[in-house]
Design an enzyme around this catalytic site. Structure first.
Site, PDB file in Angstrom:
ATOM      1  N   ASN A  91       0.808  -1.226   0.000  1.00  0.00           N
ATOM      2  CA  ASN A  91       0.000   0.000   0.000  1.00  0.00           C
ATOM      3  C   ASN A  91       0.845   1.283   0.000  1.00  0.00           C
ATOM      4  O   ASN A  91       0.398   2.311  -0.492  1.00  0.00           O
ATOM      5  CB  ASN A  91      -0.918  -0.036   1.235  1.00  0.00           C
ATOM      6  CG  ASN A  91      -1.546   1.293   1.555  1.00  0.00           C
ATOM      7  OD1 ASN A  91      -2.564   1.658   0.972  1.00  0.00           O
ATOM      8  ND2 ASN A  91      -0.956   2.047   2.476  1.00  0.00           N
ATOM      9  N   SER A 143      -4.033   2.322  -8.871  1.00  0.00           N
ATOM     10  CA  SER A 143      -4.816   3.568  -8.960  1.00  0.00           C
ATOM     11  C   SER A 143      -5.553   3.566 -10.289  1.00  0.00           C
ATOM     12  O   SER A 143      -5.147   2.859 -11.219  1.00  0.00           O
ATOM     13  CB  SER A 143      -3.859   4.766  -8.911  1.00  0.00           C
ATOM     14  OG  SER A 143      -4.512   5.931  -9.369  1.00  0.00           O
ATOM     15  N   TYR A 159       4.001   8.779 -11.421  1.00  0.00           N
ATOM     16  CA  TYR A 159       2.991   8.064 -10.620  1.00  0.00           C
ATOM     17  C   TYR A 159       2.204   7.111 -11.532  1.00  0.00           C
ATOM     18  O   TYR A 159       2.026   5.936 -11.210  1.00  0.00           O
ATOM     19  CB  TYR A 159       2.059   9.088  -9.961  1.00  0.00           C
ATOM     20  CG  TYR A 159       1.020   8.502  -9.020  1.00  0.00           C
ATOM     21  CD1 TYR A 159       1.353   8.164  -7.715  1.00  0.00           C
ATOM     22  CD2 TYR A 159      -0.302   8.303  -9.429  1.00  0.00           C
ATOM     23  CE1 TYR A 159       0.392   7.644  -6.843  1.00  0.00           C
ATOM     24  CE2 TYR A 159      -1.256   7.788  -8.570  1.00  0.00           C
ATOM     25  CZ  TYR A 159      -0.909   7.461  -7.275  1.00  0.00           C
ATOM     26  OH  TYR A 159      -1.860   6.943  -6.410  1.00  0.00           O
ATOM     27  N   ALA A 161       3.107   5.854 -14.343  1.00  0.00           N
ATOM     28  CA  ALA A 161       3.989   4.757 -14.783  1.00  0.00           C
ATOM     29  C   ALA A 161       4.113   3.706 -13.683  1.00  0.00           C
ATOM     30  O   ALA A 161       4.067   2.501 -13.943  1.00  0.00           O
ATOM     31  CB  ALA A 161       5.361   5.314 -15.145  1.00  0.00           C
ATOM     32  N   SER A 162       4.241   4.167 -12.437  1.00  0.00           N
ATOM     33  CA  SER A 162       4.399   3.204 -11.334  1.00  0.00           C
ATOM     34  C   SER A 162       3.127   2.372 -11.160  1.00  0.00           C
ATOM     35  O   SER A 162       3.193   1.158 -10.952  1.00  0.00           O
ATOM     36  CB  SER A 162       4.757   3.926 -10.020  1.00  0.00           C
ATOM     37  OG  SER A 162       3.651   4.657  -9.507  1.00  0.00           O
ATOM     38  N   LYS A 163       1.975   3.000 -11.284  1.00  0.00           N
ATOM     39  CA  LYS A 163       0.712   2.280 -11.060  1.00  0.00           C
ATOM     40  C   LYS A 163       0.418   1.324 -12.219  1.00  0.00           C
ATOM     41  O   LYS A 163      -0.123   0.235 -12.016  1.00  0.00           O
ATOM     42  CB  LYS A 163      -0.437   3.268 -10.842  1.00  0.00           C
ATOM     43  CG  LYS A 163      -0.280   4.123  -9.568  1.00  0.00           C
ATOM     44  CD  LYS A 163      -0.173   3.265  -8.315  1.00  0.00           C
ATOM     45  CE  LYS A 163      -0.134   4.048  -7.024  1.00  0.00           C
ATOM     46  NZ  LYS A 163      -0.008   3.219  -5.829  1.00  0.00           N
ATOM     47  N   ILE A 192      -9.747   9.039  -2.982  1.00  0.00           N
ATOM     48  CA  ILE A 192     -10.070   8.586  -1.629  1.00  0.00           C
ATOM     49  C   ILE A 192      -9.635   9.660  -0.627  1.00  0.00           C
ATOM     50  O   ILE A 192      -8.552  10.249  -0.772  1.00  0.00           O
ATOM     51  CB  ILE A 192      -9.336   7.243  -1.310  1.00  0.00           C
ATOM     52  CG1 ILE A 192      -9.387   6.259  -2.499  1.00  0.00           C
ATOM     53  CG2 ILE A 192      -9.908   6.624  -0.030  1.00  0.00           C
ATOM     54  CD1 ILE A 192     -10.753   5.794  -2.944  1.00  0.00           C
TER      55      ILE A 192
HETATM   56  P1  NAP Z   1      -1.080   8.417   2.367  1.00  0.00           P
HETATM   57  O1  NAP Z   1      -2.047   8.842   3.396  1.00  0.00           O
HETATM   58  O2  NAP Z   1      -0.071   9.396   1.890  1.00  0.00           O
HETATM   59  O3  NAP Z   1      -0.406   7.063   2.858  1.00  0.00           O
HETATM   60  C1  NAP Z   1       0.712   6.516   2.244  1.00  0.00           C
HETATM   61  C2  NAP Z   1       1.668   6.076   3.317  1.00  0.00           C
HETATM   62  O4  NAP Z   1       2.821   5.453   2.688  1.00  0.00           O
HETATM   63  C3  NAP Z   1       2.204   7.278   4.130  1.00  0.00           C
HETATM   64  O5  NAP Z   1       2.161   7.007   5.514  1.00  0.00           O
HETATM   65  C4  NAP Z   1       3.625   7.396   3.622  1.00  0.00           C
HETATM   66  O6  NAP Z   1       4.506   7.982   4.545  1.00  0.00           O
HETATM   67  C5  NAP Z   1       3.958   5.939   3.376  1.00  0.00           C
HETATM   68  N1  NAP Z   1       5.214   5.820   2.635  1.00  0.00           N
HETATM   69  C6  NAP Z   1       5.735   6.681   1.716  1.00  0.00           C
HETATM   70  N2  NAP Z   1       6.942   6.263   1.337  1.00  0.00           N
HETATM   71  C7  NAP Z   1       7.209   5.117   2.018  1.00  0.00           C
HETATM   72  C8  NAP Z   1       8.298   4.228   2.056  1.00  0.00           C
HETATM   73  N3  NAP Z   1       9.403   4.420   1.325  1.00  0.00           N
HETATM   74  N4  NAP Z   1       8.227   3.135   2.863  1.00  0.00           N
HETATM   75  C9  NAP Z   1       7.132   2.920   3.639  1.00  0.00           C
HETATM   76  N5  NAP Z   1       6.064   3.751   3.652  1.00  0.00           N
HETATM   77  C10 NAP Z   1       6.101   4.836   2.840  1.00  0.00           C
HETATM   78  O7  NAP Z   1      -1.841   7.973   1.031  1.00  0.00           O
HETATM   79  P2  NAP Z   1      -3.081   7.008   0.747  1.00  0.00           P
HETATM   80  O8  NAP Z   1      -4.013   7.778  -0.051  1.00  0.00           O
HETATM   81  O9  NAP Z   1      -3.516   6.309   1.959  1.00  0.00           O
HETATM   82  O10 NAP Z   1      -2.370   5.989  -0.240  1.00  0.00           O
HETATM   83  C11 NAP Z   1      -2.271   4.585  -0.047  1.00  0.00           C
HETATM   84  C12 NAP Z   1      -2.087   3.942  -1.419  1.00  0.00           C
HETATM   85  O11 NAP Z   1      -3.249   4.182  -2.207  1.00  0.00           O
HETATM   86  C13 NAP Z   1      -0.919   4.507  -2.223  1.00  0.00           C
HETATM   87  O12 NAP Z   1      -0.272   3.455  -2.910  1.00  0.00           O
HETATM   88  C14 NAP Z   1      -1.600   5.444  -3.195  1.00  0.00           C
HETATM   89  O13 NAP Z   1      -0.847   5.648  -4.378  1.00  0.00           O
HETATM   90  C15 NAP Z   1      -2.886   4.714  -3.463  1.00  0.00           C
HETATM   91  N6  NAP Z   1      -3.974   5.533  -3.988  1.00  0.00           N
HETATM   92  C16 NAP Z   1      -4.462   6.604  -3.300  1.00  0.00           C
HETATM   93  C17 NAP Z   1      -5.528   7.346  -3.822  1.00  0.00           C
HETATM   94  C18 NAP Z   1      -6.161   8.510  -3.102  1.00  0.00           C
HETATM   95  O14 NAP Z   1      -6.991   9.195  -3.697  1.00  0.00           O
HETATM   96  N7  NAP Z   1      -5.846   8.766  -1.844  1.00  0.00           N
HETATM   97  C19 NAP Z   1      -6.055   6.978  -5.066  1.00  0.00           C
HETATM   98  C20 NAP Z   1      -5.527   5.896  -5.744  1.00  0.00           C
HETATM   99  C21 NAP Z   1      -4.497   5.179  -5.203  1.00  0.00           C
HETATM  100  P3  NAP Z   1       4.904   9.551   4.328  1.00  0.00           P
HETATM  101  O15 NAP Z   1       3.661  10.312   4.511  1.00  0.00           O
HETATM  102  O16 NAP Z   1       5.906   9.810   5.375  1.00  0.00           O
HETATM  103  O17 NAP Z   1       5.421   9.675   2.924  1.00  0.00           O
END
Ligand code: NAP
Length: 254
Positions: A91, A143, A159, A161-163, A192
């Site tokens: 995640n 995503s 982003y 590209a990674s997804k 989200i």
């Molecule tokens: P978030 O609140 O920013 O949570 C992501 C967590 O990952 C943060 O605690 C972050 O820490 C941590 N992280 C970053 N780099 C890391 C590393 N090198 N090692 C371990 N942990 C690390 O975002 P979220 O929205 O919950 O996202 C969760 C997943 O859902 C992600 O993969 C995101 O791309 C995906 N996603 C989110 C959305 C959306 O709308 N929110 C939509 C589609 C997909 P830091 O804050 O310290 O960086």
């Protein structure tokens, strides 16, 4: 619901906050033993406290998913503490906005290292344990910005590209791991309500423009995605592997 999740052992990366946190809380609520993992041990510990307060069992492990030695150590500690590893939710992720023409090689590498290579390293370390027990579930969070059937988004080329990489990698993993009874599936969320979209929310025009493309015209609560994590982690999805499930309020259909 999802009785078989009781006693399962689950690692959730990036679970100090956002969706990872709700995945951890809800898996624990379902009776799984949860490893709350992120780059801040202190914040992980807070989530563990929340889980324990609600009667669940959890362990905080600091793990930067770009560091193979920390990932290997996390899996080792998990097995030492709970005796096995059943579920991995990949995640942890970041998003950084920059135009394609201005993006540096370092910025590209940083996102790909966390969002894609990190998933590979965690999946490999977890699968090596799961292979021994001939069962396991890996859930990779991508995503809607994932390419081909997804949504093209400007200013986050790295982003996207990674997804897209996660979607392709997961199909390959599903093929290789099926003989070991390890299922690999992808969740592709739309917008989200987590700290990740704070910068979008700060710009009401951008937010409105994005919501205009979502038929349900709202962002989702993280728990709505966690419900899907529980389904894919449980035997309720026992014939699903190599699947990609979109949860986006109808965005892709629009
Ligand atoms: P978030 O609140 O920013 O949570 C992501 C967590 O990952 C943060 O605690 C972050 O820490 C941590 N992280 C970053 N780099 C890391 C590393 N090198 N090692 C371990 N942990 C690390 O975002 P979220 O929205 O919950 O996202 C969760 C997943 O859902 C992600 O993969 C995101 O791309 C995906 N996603 C989110 C959305 C959306 O709308 N929110 C939509 C589609 C997909 P830091 O804050 O310290 O960086």
């Amino acid at each position: 619901m999802y009785e078989d999740l009781k006693g399962k052992v689950a690692i959730i990366t990036g679970s100090r906050r956002g969706m990872g946190r709700t995945h951890a809380l809800m898996l624990a609520q379902a009776g799984s033993k949860v490893i709350v993992s992120d780059i801040s041990q202190e914040d992980c510990q807070k989530v563990v406290k929340e889980i324990e307060k609600a009667g669940g069992e959890a362990l905080a492990i600091k793990c930067d998913v770009t560091k193979k030695e920390e990932i290997d150590e996390m899996v080792k500690k998990t097995v030492e503490k709970f005796g096995k590893l059943d579920i991995l939710v990949n995640n942890a992720g970041i998003v950084q906005f920059k135009t394609f023409l201005e993006m540096t090689e370092q910025e590209w590498d940083k996102t790909l290292d966390i969002n894609l290579k990190g998933y590979f390293l965690c999946a490999q370390a977890a699968a090596k344990e799961m292979v021994k027990q001939k069962s396991g579930v890996i859930i990779n969070i991508a995503s809607v910005a994932m390419g081909q059937q997804g949504i093209g988004m400007a200013n986050i080329v790295q982003y996207c590209a990674s997804k897209g990489g996660i979607a392709g990698m997961s199909e390959a993993l599903a093929m290789e791991l099926a003989p070991y009874n390890i299922r690999v599936n992808v969740i592709s969320p739309g917008m989200i309500e987590t700290p990740m979209i704070d910068s979008v929310k700060e710009d009401p025009k951008m937010m409105e423009a994005m919501l205009a493309r979502v038929p349900m015209h709202r962002v989702a609560k993280p728990e709505e995605v966690s419900n899907l994590v529980l389904f894919l982690a449980s035997n309720a999805s026992s014939y699903m592997t190599g699947s990609l499930v979109v949860i986006d309020g109808g965005w892709l259909a629009g």
